[in-house]
Design an enzyme around this catalytic site. Structure first.
Site, short mmCIF file in Angstrom:
data_model
loop_
_atom_site.label_atom_id
_atom_site.label_comp_id
_atom_site.label_asym_id
_atom_site.label_seq_id
_atom_site.Cartn_x
_atom_site.Cartn_y
_atom_site.Cartn_z
N LYS A 157 0.89 -1.20 0.07
CA LYS A 157 0.09 -0.02 0.10
C LYS A 157 0.83 1.19 -0.02
O LYS A 157 1.23 1.58 0.86
CB LYS A 157 -0.85 -0.07 1.22
CG LYS A 157 -2.05 0.70 0.95
CD LYS A 157 -3.12 0.53 2.33
CE LYS A 157 -4.08 1.51 2.44
NZ LYS A 157 -5.10 1.57 1.22
N1 PPE Z 1 -7.76 -1.89 -2.70
C1 PPE Z 1 -7.25 -0.89 -2.77
C2 PPE Z 1 -6.77 -0.25 -3.88
C3 PPE Z 1 -7.34 -0.07 -1.59
O1 PPE Z 1 -7.02 1.05 -1.56
C4 PPE Z 1 -8.18 -0.54 -0.30
C5 PPE Z 1 -8.28 0.35 0.88
C6 PPE Z 1 -8.39 -2.03 -0.38
C7 PPE Z 1 -8.37 -2.67 -1.61
C8 PPE Z 1 -9.12 -2.75 0.65
O2 PPE Z 1 -8.10 -2.91 1.81
P1 PPE Z 1 -8.41 -2.87 3.14
O3 PPE Z 1 -8.95 -1.69 3.65
O4 PPE Z 1 -7.38 -3.55 3.91
O5 PPE Z 1 -9.68 -4.16 3.29
N2 PPE Z 1 -8.33 1.63 0.79
C9 PPE Z 1 -8.25 2.55 1.91
C10 PPE Z 1 -7.87 3.76 1.27
C11 PPE Z 1 -9.07 4.67 0.97
C12 PPE Z 1 -8.56 6.21 0.69
O6 PPE Z 1 -9.35 6.72 -0.09
O7 PPE Z 1 -7.49 6.75 1.01
C13 PPE Z 1 -9.13 2.11 2.88
O8 PPE Z 1 -10.33 1.84 2.70
O9 PPE Z 1 -8.94 2.64 4.02
#
Ligand code: PPE
Length: 309
Positions: A157
């Site tokens: 990330k």
């Molecule tokens: N894919 C991506 C590309 C992504 O950014 C997130 C989280 C996920 C999947 C889901 O991951 P998880 O949160 O571990 O279930 N995106 C984060 C960022 C959002 C933002 O705009 O900043 C979030 O949900 O916190």
């Protein structure tokens, strides 16, 4: 955005508007930062951080894949975050830890740049809107492909990688949709701009495999556990775009978004066009675990003040 009072910067609690970085910070120029998105809920245990350790472990793993060493342990960051929430007087909030290559060197070699660590917390409501959560969102398959595994590291990330999501998000919003669905370099379904994606057909849940340039989402991992406990099977395999159109249900998951039904994709209704039973069941189960209403999963919650609830 809603502001809070303090931000944690390299071990200090700094007033919100004084938390500044140098304009020649390496991460600002080259995207060399790793971050997390975490939520704290005001549930049965009082204010508690959901899957706190897992998120901070992923932060350290993201950093490791870019040969960045975070000068604070998972435990140190966990306790800093708990204290930050208390000092800000927040009952529920979004939590954004970020570790960035700091000021001191320019050029693409980041290895000599210092690593600065910041944790911010603030109240953040429904990411895709309250209505989206209840009735479902409208998504568009993006013309922007998710970057290949041979170009960047989807499992990390990392700030710079989000330019890919930003392009897709802008395109979908300008076209009048709520969210983008990105295909991977092979044309298979990958994920949303900030969410993982699941497809339901004939009672079976399918998700793109780890090779489809997806982030290994922690909400996604939670959905795996909850589905298994409900006797639901999740298959992990390449998903064709047409399977989105033929699905009974599609839903997205993420820390910010939580569990969100997708009611329309590329102007085609998904199933009945209403949130389906499996989506609604998992959404309800997710709501229960994050709020401490499922006694079997209290270990996923890190109470900010022990014995507060
Ligand atoms: N894919 C991506 C590309 C992504 O950014 C997130 C989280 C996920 C999947 C889901 O991951 P998880 O949160 O571990 O279930 N995106 C984060 C960022 C959002 C933002 O705009 O900043 C979030 O949900 O916190």
């Amino acid at each position: 955005m809603e502001e809070a009072e303090f931000i944690w910067v390299n071990g200090e609690f700094v007033p919100w508007h004084d938390a500044k970085i140098h304009v020649l910070t390496h991460g600002l120029h080259y995207g060399t930062s790793v971050f997390e998105g975490i939520r704290a809920y005001d549930g049965e245990l009082g204010t508690a951080v959901f899957r706190h350790r897992e998120h901070l472990e992923r932060l350290h793993e993201s950093a490791g894949m870019f040969l960045m060493e975070i000068p604070y342990t998972v435990e140190e960051m966990q306790s800093a975050t708990r204290e930050l929430i208390v000092r800000n007087g927040l009952k529920h909030c979004y939590i954004r830890p970020i570790a960035m290559r700091g000021y001191g060197v320019m050029g693409l070699n980041p290895l000599e740049a210092p690593v600065d660590v910041v944790i911010a917390v603030w109240p953040w409501g429904a990411y895709l809107g309250e209505e989206g959560k209840a009735a479902g969102i409208r998504a568009k398959v993006s013309s922007w492909r998710r970057f290949g595994n041979d170009a960047l590291i989807a499992h990390a990330k990392t700030s710079g990688q989000y330019l890919n999501s930003v392009l897709a998000k802008i395109e979908s919003l300008k076209a009048g949709y709520d969210e983008a669905i990105l295909l991977d370099v092979n044309g298979g379904v990958s994920e949303g701009s900030g969410e993982n994606l699941f497809v339901v057909k004939n009672g079976v849940i399918t998700e793109p495999p780890p090779t489809a340039s997806v982030l290994d989402g922690i909400t996604r991992r939670t959905i795996h556990a909850l589905a298994a406990e409900s006797g639901l099977v999740i298959e992990s395999r390449s998903i064709a775009r047409a399977e989105l159109y033929l699905a009974d249900e599609v839903f997205m998951t993420g820390t910010a978004a939580e569990v969100v039904p997708v009611r329309e994709i590329d102007d085609r209704p998904v199933g009945t066009g209403l949130p389906g039973p499996i989506t609604k069941k998992l959404q309800g189960m997710y709501d229960d675990v994050v709020n401490g209403r499922n006694p079997a999963h209290l270990d996923w919650l890190d109470p900010v003040v022990v014995g507060q609830g």
